[in-house]
Design a protein around this motif. Structure first.
Motif, PDB file in Angstrom:
ATOM      1  N   MET A   1      60.748  21.639   0.491  1.00  0.00           N
ATOM      2  CA  MET A   1      60.226  21.815  -0.753  1.00  0.00           C
ATOM      3  C   MET A   1      59.693  20.813  -1.429  1.00  0.00           C
ATOM      4  SD  MET A   1      60.051  24.326  -3.100  1.00  0.00           S
ATOM      5  CE  MET A   1      60.850  25.621  -2.496  1.00  0.00           C
ATOM      6  N   LYS A   2      58.566  20.815  -1.881  1.00  0.00           N
ATOM      7  CA  LYS A   2      58.083  19.768  -2.875  1.00  0.00           C
ATOM      8  C   LYS A   2      58.878  19.807  -4.154  1.00  0.00           C
ATOM      9  CE  LYS A   2      53.340  19.369  -1.337  1.00  0.00           C
ATOM     10  NZ  LYS A   2      51.937  19.483  -1.807  1.00  0.00           N
ATOM     11  N   ILE A  21      48.207  30.624  -2.760  1.00  0.00           N
ATOM     12  CA  ILE A  21      48.063  29.503  -2.421  1.00  0.00           C
ATOM     13  C   ILE A  21      48.889  28.495  -2.608  1.00  0.00           C
ATOM     14  CG2 ILE A  21      45.932  27.543  -2.626  1.00  0.00           C
ATOM     15  CD1 ILE A  21      44.070  29.975  -3.191  1.00  0.00           C
ATOM     16  N   LEU A  22      49.407  28.414  -3.731  1.00  0.00           N
ATOM     17  CA  LEU A  22      50.343  27.184  -4.142  1.00  0.00           C
ATOM     18  C   LEU A  22      51.738  27.357  -3.553  1.00  0.00           C
ATOM     19  CD1 LEU A  22      49.967  27.006  -8.088  1.00  0.00           C
ATOM     20  CD2 LEU A  22      48.943  25.323  -6.397  1.00  0.00           C
ATOM     21  N   ALA A  23      52.057  28.508  -3.056  1.00  0.00           N
ATOM     22  CA  ALA A  23      53.326  28.806  -2.260  1.00  0.00           C
ATOM     23  C   ALA A  23      53.118  28.403  -1.154  1.00  0.00           C
ATOM     24  CB  ALA A  23      53.584  30.554  -2.462  1.00  0.00           C
ATOM     25  N   LYS A  24      52.074  28.671  -0.415  1.00  0.00           N
ATOM     26  CA  LYS A  24      52.056  28.120   0.928  1.00  0.00           C
ATOM     27  C   LYS A  24      51.984  26.525   1.019  1.00  0.00           C
ATOM     28  CE  LYS A  24      48.702  31.661   2.508  1.00  0.00           C
ATOM     29  NZ  LYS A  24      47.517  31.979   2.846  1.00  0.00           N
ATOM     30  N   LYS A  25      51.619  25.751  -0.160  1.00  0.00           N
ATOM     31  CA  LYS A  25      51.905  24.445  -0.242  1.00  0.00           C
ATOM     32  C   LYS A  25      53.280  24.269  -0.695  1.00  0.00           C
ATOM     33  CE  LYS A  25      46.903  23.623  -0.548  1.00  0.00           C
ATOM     34  NZ  LYS A  25      46.830  23.084   0.787  1.00  0.00           N
ATOM     35  N   ASN A  26      54.214  24.860  -0.870  1.00  0.00           N
ATOM     36  CA  ASN A  26      55.544  24.875  -1.235  1.00  0.00           C
ATOM     37  C   ASN A  26      55.724  24.117  -2.687  1.00  0.00           C
ATOM     38  OD1 ASN A  26      56.637  25.513   1.172  1.00  0.00           O
ATOM     39  ND2 ASN A  26      56.018  23.852   1.952  1.00  0.00           N
ATOM     40  N   TYR A  27      55.001  24.686  -3.608  1.00  0.00           N
ATOM     41  CA  TYR A  27      55.250  24.300  -4.998  1.00  0.00           C
ATOM     42  C   TYR A  27      56.046  25.200  -5.689  1.00  0.00           C
ATOM     43  CZ  TYR A  27      51.094  21.087  -5.034  1.00  0.00           C
ATOM     44  OH  TYR A  27      50.282  19.945  -4.653  1.00  0.00           O
ATOM     45  N   LYS A  28      56.769  24.486  -6.674  1.00  0.00           N
ATOM     46  CA  LYS A  28      57.791  25.659  -7.252  1.00  0.00           C
ATOM     47  C   LYS A  28      56.836  25.753  -8.411  1.00  0.00           C
ATOM     48  CE  LYS A  28      61.477  27.059  -9.594  1.00  0.00           C
ATOM     49  NZ  LYS A  28      61.934  28.545  -9.219  1.00  0.00           N
ATOM     50  N   ILE A  29      56.686  27.170  -8.880  1.00  0.00           N
ATOM     51  CA  ILE A  29      55.921  27.872  -9.896  1.00  0.00           C
ATOM     52  C   ILE A  29      56.441  28.234 -10.684  1.00  0.00           C
ATOM     53  CG2 ILE A  29      53.978  29.450  -9.898  1.00  0.00           C
ATOM     54  CD1 ILE A  29      53.515  29.181  -6.779  1.00  0.00           C
ATOM     55  N   PHE A  30      56.194  27.919 -12.161  1.00  0.00           N
ATOM     56  CA  PHE A  30      56.776  28.672 -13.202  1.00  0.00           C
ATOM     57  C   PHE A  30      55.315  29.443 -13.810  1.00  0.00           C
ATOM     58  CE2 PHE A  30      59.246  24.927 -12.845  1.00  0.00           C
ATOM     59  CZ  PHE A  30      60.471  25.497 -12.858  1.00  0.00           C
ATOM     60  N   ILE A  31      55.963  30.841 -14.203  1.00  0.00           N
ATOM     61  CA  ILE A  31      54.943  31.657 -14.866  1.00  0.00           C
ATOM     62  C   ILE A  31      55.413  32.261 -16.178  1.00  0.00           C
ATOM     63  CG2 ILE A  31      53.823  33.946 -14.621  1.00  0.00           C
ATOM     64  CD1 ILE A  31      54.026  33.486 -11.381  1.00  0.00           C
ATOM     65  N   PHE A  32      54.283  32.034 -17.013  1.00  0.00           N
ATOM     66  CA  PHE A  32      54.376  32.863 -18.246  1.00  0.00           C
ATOM     67  C   PHE A  32      53.401  34.111 -18.496  1.00  0.00           C
ATOM     68  CE2 PHE A  32      52.985  33.560 -22.806  1.00  0.00           C
ATOM     69  CZ  PHE A  32      53.979  34.116 -23.315  1.00  0.00           C
ATOM     70  N   ASP A  33      53.545  35.202 -19.034  1.00  0.00           N
ATOM     71  CA  ASP A  33      52.514  36.047 -19.223  1.00  0.00           C
ATOM     72  C   ASP A  33      53.123  37.167 -20.120  1.00  0.00           C
ATOM     73  OD1 ASP A  33      50.280  37.669 -17.109  1.00  0.00           O
ATOM     74  OD2 ASP A  33      51.002  38.675 -18.887  1.00  0.00           O
ATOM     75  N   ASN A  34      52.278  37.397 -21.012  1.00  0.00           N
ATOM     76  CA  ASN A  34      52.783  38.374 -21.869  1.00  0.00           C
ATOM     77  C   ASN A  34      53.032  39.637 -21.553  1.00  0.00           C
ATOM     78  OD1 ASN A  34      52.407  36.714 -24.264  1.00  0.00           O
ATOM     79  ND2 ASN A  34      50.393  37.045 -24.674  1.00  0.00           N
ATOM     80  N   ASN A  35      52.745  40.047 -20.238  1.00  0.00           N
ATOM     81  CA  ASN A  35      52.978  41.499 -19.778  1.00  0.00           C
ATOM     82  C   ASN A  35      54.435  41.120 -19.280  1.00  0.00           C
ATOM     83  OD1 ASN A  35      53.527  43.664 -18.046  1.00  0.00           O
ATOM     84  ND2 ASN A  35      51.139  43.519 -17.181  1.00  0.00           N
ATOM     85  N   LYS A  36      55.291  42.082 -19.908  1.00  0.00           N
ATOM     86  CA  LYS A  36      56.701  42.050 -19.396  1.00  0.00           C
ATOM     87  C   LYS A  36      57.054  42.482 -18.039  1.00  0.00           C
ATOM     88  CE  LYS A  36      57.386  40.272 -23.465  1.00  0.00           C
ATOM     89  NZ  LYS A  36      57.039  38.801 -23.555  1.00  0.00           N
ATOM     90  N   GLU A  37      56.131  43.254 -17.384  1.00  0.00           N
ATOM     91  CA  GLU A  37      56.272  43.828 -16.071  1.00  0.00           C
ATOM     92  C   GLU A  37      55.737  43.018 -15.084  1.00  0.00           C
ATOM     93  OE1 GLU A  37      54.140  47.690 -16.445  1.00  0.00           O
ATOM     94  OE2 GLU A  37      55.755  48.364 -18.008  1.00  0.00           O
ATOM     95  N   ILE A  38      55.659  41.741 -15.267  1.00  0.00           N
ATOM     96  CA  ILE A  38      54.825  40.823 -14.410  1.00  0.00           C
ATOM     97  C   ILE A  38      55.902  40.643 -13.173  1.00  0.00           C
ATOM     98  CG2 ILE A  38      56.073  38.826 -15.394  1.00  0.00           C
ATOM     99  CD1 ILE A  38      53.500  37.047 -14.708  1.00  0.00           C
ATOM    100  N   ASN A  39      57.212  40.814 -13.103  1.00  0.00           N
ATOM    101  CA  ASN A  39      57.873  40.549 -12.114  1.00  0.00           C
ATOM    102  C   ASN A  39      57.728  41.726 -11.086  1.00  0.00           C
ATOM    103  OD1 ASN A  39      59.867  38.779 -13.203  1.00  0.00           O
ATOM    104  ND2 ASN A  39      61.072  40.234 -14.244  1.00  0.00           N
ATOM    105  N   GLN A  40      57.071  42.883 -11.373  1.00  0.00           N
ATOM    106  CA  GLN A  40      56.892  43.899 -10.262  1.00  0.00           C
ATOM    107  C   GLN A  40      55.635  43.534  -9.756  1.00  0.00           C
ATOM    108  OE1 GLN A  40      56.702  47.355 -12.853  1.00  0.00           O
ATOM    109  NE2 GLN A  40      59.054  47.387 -13.551  1.00  0.00           N
ATOM    110  N   ARG A  41      54.726  42.657 -10.163  1.00  0.00           N
ATOM    111  CA  ARG A  41      53.587  42.432  -9.476  1.00  0.00           C
ATOM    112  C   ARG A  41      53.540  41.284  -8.559  1.00  0.00           C
ATOM    113  NH1 ARG A  41      49.414  41.656 -14.137  1.00  0.00           N
ATOM    114  NH2 ARG A  41      50.869  40.207 -14.999  1.00  0.00           N
ATOM    115  N   ILE A  42      54.600  40.206  -8.744  1.00  0.00           N
ATOM    116  CA  ILE A  42      54.767  39.413  -7.760  1.00  0.00           C
ATOM    117  C   ILE A  42      55.537  39.391  -6.836  1.00  0.00           C
ATOM    118  CG2 ILE A  42      55.371  36.618  -7.941  1.00  0.00           C
ATOM    119  CD1 ILE A  42      54.588  36.742 -10.875  1.00  0.00           C
ATOM    120  N   PRO A  43      55.227  39.229  -5.490  1.00  0.00           N
ATOM    121  CA  PRO A  43      56.141  39.402  -4.335  1.00  0.00           C
ATOM    122  C   PRO A  43      57.171  38.463  -4.245  1.00  0.00           C
ATOM    123  CG  PRO A  43      53.757  39.269  -3.561  1.00  0.00           C
ATOM    124  CD  PRO A  43      53.852  38.882  -5.344  1.00  0.00           C
ATOM    125  N   LYS A  44      58.346  38.891  -3.866  1.00  0.00           N
ATOM    126  CA  LYS A  44      59.778  38.244  -3.930  1.00  0.00           C
ATOM    127  C   LYS A  44      59.528  37.055  -3.058  1.00  0.00           C
ATOM    128  CE  LYS A  44      61.639  41.170  -6.899  1.00  0.00           C
ATOM    129  NZ  LYS A  44      61.173  40.984  -8.173  1.00  0.00           N
TER     130      LYS A  44
END
Length: 82
Positions: A1-2, A21-44
């Motif tokens: 993990m980078k 793309i970033l996940a394939k390069k092993n970055y740790k990703i932080f996300i902010f979105d006003n849509n509260k249902e974002i958890n359901q859109r991002i694969p685990k």
């Protein structure tokens, strides 16, 4: 993990592509979105942490770059807040 961390503000269709793309390069990703249902859109399978408040993503001191993927009218606000 980078150790490198990336912040993503806004996570629509383009956000999902960039996360992949970033996940394939092993970055740790932080996300902010006003849509509260974002958890359901991002694969685990991706190494992401979702922040509920914009200020929370700003408090992550190790983020080396941000992607602003919100509607164009909001870019100025987010850019001047970084």
């Amino acid at each position: 993990m980078k150790e490198d961390q990336i912040g993503i503000i806004g996570c629509g269709k383009q956000g999902l592509k960039i996360i992949e793309i970033l996940a394939k390069k092993n970055y740790k990703i932080f996300i902010f979105d006003n849509n509260k249902e974002i958890n359901q859109r991002i694969p685990k399978k991706y190494n992401v942490e979702i922040k509920k408040k914009f200020d929370d993503i700003l408090n992550e001191k190790k983020i080396i770059a941000f992607f602003i993927l919100t509607p164009t009218l909001t870019h100025y606000f987010y850019l001047t807040s970084l």
